[in-house]
Design a protein around this motif. Structure first.
Motif, PDB file in Angstrom:
ATOM      1  N   LEU A 109       1.729 -10.681  -6.281  1.00 54.25           N
ATOM      2  CA  LEU A 109       2.728 -10.150  -5.352  1.00 54.25           C
ATOM      3  C   LEU A 109       2.225  -8.867  -4.699  1.00 54.25           C
ATOM      4  O   LEU A 109       2.382  -8.665  -3.488  1.00 54.25           O
ATOM      5  N   ARG A 110       1.596  -7.993  -5.492  1.00 54.95           N
ATOM      6  CA  ARG A 110       1.028  -6.761  -4.921  1.00 54.95           C
ATOM      7  C   ARG A 110      -0.078  -7.088  -3.930  1.00 54.95           C
ATOM      8  O   ARG A 110      -0.197  -6.456  -2.882  1.00 54.95           O
ATOM      9  N   TRP A 111      -0.903  -8.101  -4.260  1.00 55.69           N
ATOM     10  CA  TRP A 111      -1.990  -8.503  -3.367  1.00 55.69           C
ATOM     11  C   TRP A 111      -1.429  -8.977  -2.021  1.00 55.69           C
ATOM     12  O   TRP A 111      -1.965  -8.643  -0.959  1.00 55.69           O
ATOM     13  N   ILE A 112      -0.345  -9.727  -2.055  1.00 61.06           N
ATOM     14  CA  ILE A 112       0.256 -10.237  -0.820  1.00 61.06           C
ATOM     15  C   ILE A 112       0.862  -9.109   0.000  1.00 61.06           C
ATOM     16  O   ILE A 112       0.647  -8.997   1.212  1.00 61.06           O
ATOM     17  N   VAL A 113       1.602  -8.230  -0.655  1.00 60.63           N
ATOM     18  CA  VAL A 113       2.323  -7.181   0.059  1.00 60.63           C
ATOM     19  C   VAL A 113       1.362  -6.151   0.652  1.00 60.63           C
ATOM     20  O   VAL A 113       1.588  -5.621   1.742  1.00 60.63           O
ATOM     21  N   ARG A 114       0.243  -5.889  -0.031  1.00 58.98           N
ATOM     22  CA  ARG A 114      -0.705  -4.866   0.425  1.00 58.98           C
ATOM     23  C   ARG A 114      -1.633  -5.356   1.526  1.00 58.98           C
ATOM     24  O   ARG A 114      -2.368  -4.561   2.105  1.00 58.98           O
ATOM     25  N   ASP A 115      -1.624  -6.630   1.812  1.00 59.45           N
ATOM     26  CA  ASP A 115      -2.590  -7.187   2.754  1.00 59.45           C
ATOM     27  C   ASP A 115      -2.082  -7.029   4.194  1.00 59.45           C
ATOM     28  O   ASP A 115      -1.097  -7.654   4.587  1.00 59.45           O
ATOM     29  N   PRO A 116      -2.755  -6.225   5.033  1.00 59.50           N
ATOM     30  CA  PRO A 116      -2.300  -6.065   6.427  1.00 59.50           C
ATOM     31  C   PRO A 116      -2.343  -7.386   7.205  1.00 59.50           C
ATOM     32  O   PRO A 116      -1.514  -7.601   8.091  1.00 59.50           O
ATOM     33  N   GLN A 117      -3.308  -8.250   6.874  1.00 57.77           N
ATOM     34  CA  GLN A 117      -3.400  -9.514   7.596  1.00 57.77           C
ATOM     35  C   GLN A 117      -2.173 -10.377   7.348  1.00 57.77           C
ATOM     36  O   GLN A 117      -1.726 -11.111   8.235  1.00 57.77           O
ATOM     37  N   THR A 118      -1.600 -10.290   6.145  1.00 61.92           N
ATOM     38  CA  THR A 118      -0.371 -11.036   5.856  1.00 61.92           C
ATOM     39  C   THR A 118       0.764 -10.593   6.766  1.00 61.92           C
ATOM     40  O   THR A 118       1.524 -11.423   7.289  1.00 61.92           O
ATOM     41  N   TRP A 119       0.865  -9.279   6.990  1.00 58.74           N
ATOM     42  CA  TRP A 119       1.926  -8.784   7.877  1.00 58.74           C
ATOM     43  C   TRP A 119       1.680  -9.209   9.324  1.00 58.74           C
ATOM     44  O   TRP A 119       2.631  -9.483  10.066  1.00 58.74           O
ATOM     45  N   ARG A 120       0.401  -9.253   9.722  1.00 62.19           N
ATOM     46  CA  ARG A 120       0.119  -9.758  11.081  1.00 62.19           C
ATOM     47  C   ARG A 120       0.499 -11.230  11.196  1.00 62.19           C
ATOM     48  O   ARG A 120       1.017 -11.667  12.232  1.00 62.19           O
ATOM     49  N   ASP A 121       0.268 -11.999  10.141  1.00 62.89           N
ATOM     50  CA  ASP A 121       0.669 -13.409  10.159  1.00 62.89           C
ATOM     51  C   ASP A 121       2.170 -13.548  10.320  1.00 62.89           C
ATOM     52  O   ASP A 121       2.656 -14.402  11.067  1.00 62.89           O
ATOM     53  N   TRP A 122       2.902 -12.706   9.615  1.00 61.47           N
ATOM     54  CA  TRP A 122       4.366 -12.791   9.701  1.00 61.47           C
ATOM     55  C   TRP A 122       4.877 -12.352  11.066  1.00 61.47           C
ATOM     56  O   TRP A 122       5.859 -12.894  11.574  1.00 61.47           O
ATOM     57  N   LEU A 123       4.222 -11.334  11.666  1.00 63.47           N
ATOM     58  CA  LEU A 123       4.600 -10.937  13.027  1.00 63.47           C
ATOM     59  C   LEU A 123       4.357 -12.087  13.993  1.00 63.47           C
ATOM     60  O   LEU A 123       5.208 -12.394  14.841  1.00 63.47           O
ATOM     61  N   TRP A 124       3.200 -12.734  13.872  1.00 59.41           N
ATOM     62  CA  TRP A 124       2.908 -13.886  14.731  1.00 59.41           C
ATOM     63  C   TRP A 124       3.935 -14.996  14.512  1.00 59.41           C
ATOM     64  O   TRP A 124       4.390 -15.632  15.471  1.00 59.41           O
ATOM     65  N   LEU A 125       4.310 -15.224  13.254  1.00 60.28           N
ATOM     66  CA  LEU A 125       5.282 -16.276  12.954  1.00 60.28           C
ATOM     67  C   LEU A 125       6.624 -15.993  13.608  1.00 60.28           C
ATOM     68  O   LEU A 125       7.334 -16.916  14.024  1.00 60.28           O
ATOM     69  N   ALA A 126       6.981 -14.718  13.715  1.00 59.46           N
ATOM     70  CA  ALA A 126       8.282 -14.365  14.293  1.00 59.46           C
ATOM     71  C   ALA A 126       8.316 -14.561  15.807  1.00 59.46           C
ATOM     72  O   ALA A 126       9.344 -14.965  16.367  1.00 59.46           O
ATOM     73  N   ILE A 127       7.177 -14.305  16.486  1.00 59.06           N
ATOM     74  CA  ILE A 127       7.207 -14.362  17.955  1.00 59.06           C
ATOM     75  C   ILE A 127       6.654 -15.657  18.512  1.00 59.06           C
ATOM     76  O   ILE A 127       6.920 -15.988  19.676  1.00 59.06           O
ATOM     77  N   ASP A 128       5.890 -16.409  17.724  1.00 62.25           N
ATOM     78  CA  ASP A 128       5.269 -17.615  18.272  1.00 62.25           C
ATOM     79  C   ASP A 128       6.282 -18.671  18.719  1.00 62.25           C
ATOM     80  O   ASP A 128       6.043 -19.342  19.722  1.00 62.25           O
ATOM     81  N   PRO A 129       7.413 -18.863  18.011  1.00 59.38           N
ATOM     82  CA  PRO A 129       8.371 -19.859  18.507  1.00 59.38           C
ATOM     83  C   PRO A 129       8.902 -19.554  19.904  1.00 59.38           C
ATOM     84  O   PRO A 129       9.409 -20.460  20.586  1.00 59.38           O
TER      85      PRO A 129
END
Length: 443
Positions: A109-129
């Motif tokens: 969980l710490r590995w996921i939360v600390r990863d900046p690329q994960t947050w970029r993926d989530w930003l892309w997921l929010a705007i891509d639709p």
């Protein structure tokens, strides 16, 4: 992980103002595929929202890792399509997974939360639709609108009377003349849609790169962190390799050489008293020397195969394909040779993947593709086995990751249940220009 297909021959290379009818049709299909992926992103974004709402119940914490894997898989798919269809490379900089001894729930969980690329993926997921779908659906909307306008040329007047008025864009359809004008406009939209499609696909790739790609500063920080995390593993791997060589020398060639020396000593003592026995001892010593030489050759081959040093990565991999128990197809296009350490790491990585495929995949055929493009040595190995390969569960794939890590290499594994399994390895490197290897064939 990331995933990227080769698809070199399938890339759309329309540039500038050129127009190709067949290329437009292909690009139109690709734009529809991108729109479909945007729809998938919308569903996955909804799933992420549900997981966030469930975080307080504990169930959300359990679902975080599977959802993150799904988001990464979809983002990897978009990166792969951007490269295959538009030659737009999107760098990826996920943090390395926790070490095997630190793979508890909280560590992941710490590995996921600390990863900046994960947050970029989530930003892309929010705007891509919204953004991605709009960019992708434009050519199809233009095409469908043109077909509707052509239909109005035949049925526009009765429809306008039935619906008490009808317009197509800026043309009010009142009689056959205005209906014909709408149809002519629709006819013009058809080639416009095919002209727009490849440009829409390229624009979609650039938008995806703008959202998903890390900044240069973030890439450098991620690379430093990755190299720091893998440096210790590389040192441990090197130490283990040295210990293996020492053990093989001690238990193999050295023991035979000692025995040969003892045999020659005994022959020396019997030289005058029993020449016949000396002859037998010399035969035994010769056999021991031959076995020792064979073991030394095997050991050297395990450190750096002669064919790799003499003829390069392409021919060395072809030799692996020839002895592989699977039906191996090889496609190699290298305009030069990598540096020796990179070449050695690439060779043994391919060897390990082929060994894993032969032992565990249940495959009958395997395809090996090696090339160099945009500063990356790229090796892709695909088998038709049962799938289900997971780097997190097997030491073999983890070992390949450790072998590639000192060179900033990346291992990507796509292996859905039922197959096929595709292993892609990328190593940043430059090639010498004095050596060209282009070969294709079956092993």
């Amino acid at each position: 992980m990331e995933n990227a297909g080769s698809g070199g021959g399938a890339r759309l290379r329309a540039r500038g103002g050129g127009f190709s009818f067949s290329g437009g049709l292909v690009a139109l299909g690709r734009s529809l595929a991108l729109w479909g992926l945007s729809f998938v992103a919308a569903l996955l974004s909804l799933a992420v929202s549900v997981v966030v709402l469930l975080l307080g119940t504990g169930l959300g914490l359990v679902l975080v890792a599977p959802v993150v894997r799904a988001v990464r898989g979809l983002a990897d798919r978009q990166r792969a399509l951007a490269y295959r269809w538009s030659d737009v490379r999107i760098p990826v900089s996920y943090l390395p997974e926790p070490a095997p001894g630190e793979r508890g729930f909280l560590a992941r969980l710490r590995w996921i939360v600390r990863d900046p690329q994960t947050w970029r993926d989530w930003l892309w997921l929010a705007i891509d639709p919204i953004v991605g779908a709009t960019l992708a659906i434009g050519p199809a909307a233009l095409l469908l609108g043109g077909c509707w306008a052509i239909g109005l040329g035949f049925y526009g007047v009765p429809l306008s009377q039935e619906w008490e008025g009808l317009r197509y864009l800026f043309i009010p359809v009142r009689d056959q003349t205005t209906a014909t004008l709408a149809a002519l406009l629709g006819v013009l939209q058809l080639p416009a849609a095919l002209w727009l499609a490849p440009r829409s696909v390229r624009l979609h790739a650039r938008y995806t790169r703008a959202v998903l790609a890390p900044s240069e500063k973030a890439q450098m920080a991620s690379r430093i962190e990755r190299l720091t995390a893998t440096r210790a593993e590389a040192a441990d791997t090197q130490s283990a390799e040295i210990r293996r060589i020492e053990r093989d020398l001690h238990d193999g060639a050295q023991a035979r050489l000692v025995a040969m020396g003892m045999t020659l000593g005994a022959a020396e003592h019997l030289l005058e008293r029993d020449p016949a026995a000396v002859r037998d001892l010399l035969v035994e010593a010769r056999e021991s020397s031959s076995k020792a030489l064979e073991e030394l050759r095997d050991l050297v081959r395990g450190i750096h195969p002669p064919i790799l040093a003499d003829r390069g990565l392409g021919d060395a991999v072809r030799s692996l394909a020839m002895i592989c128990p699977l039906d191996a197809q090889v496609d190699i296009d290298l305009p030069g040779r990598p540096e020796a350490p990179v070449e050695s790491a690439a060779y043994f990585a391919v060897s390990e993947v082929l060994t894993n495929a032969a032992k565990h995949s249940g495959a009958d055929r395997v395809r090996i593709e090696i090339g160099h493009d945009l500063g990356l040595l790229r090796m892709e190995i695909t088998d038709d086995g049962r799938g289900g390969a997971d780097p997190g569960r097997g030491s073999g794939l983890r070992g390949i990751e450790r072998r590639l890590a000192p060179f900033d290499g990346v291992l990507t594994v796509t292996s859905p249940p039922g197959g096929p399994t595709r292993v892609t390895m990328r190593i940043p490197c430059t090639l010498s220009t004095s050596w060209t290897i282009t070969s294709s064939g079956a092993g």
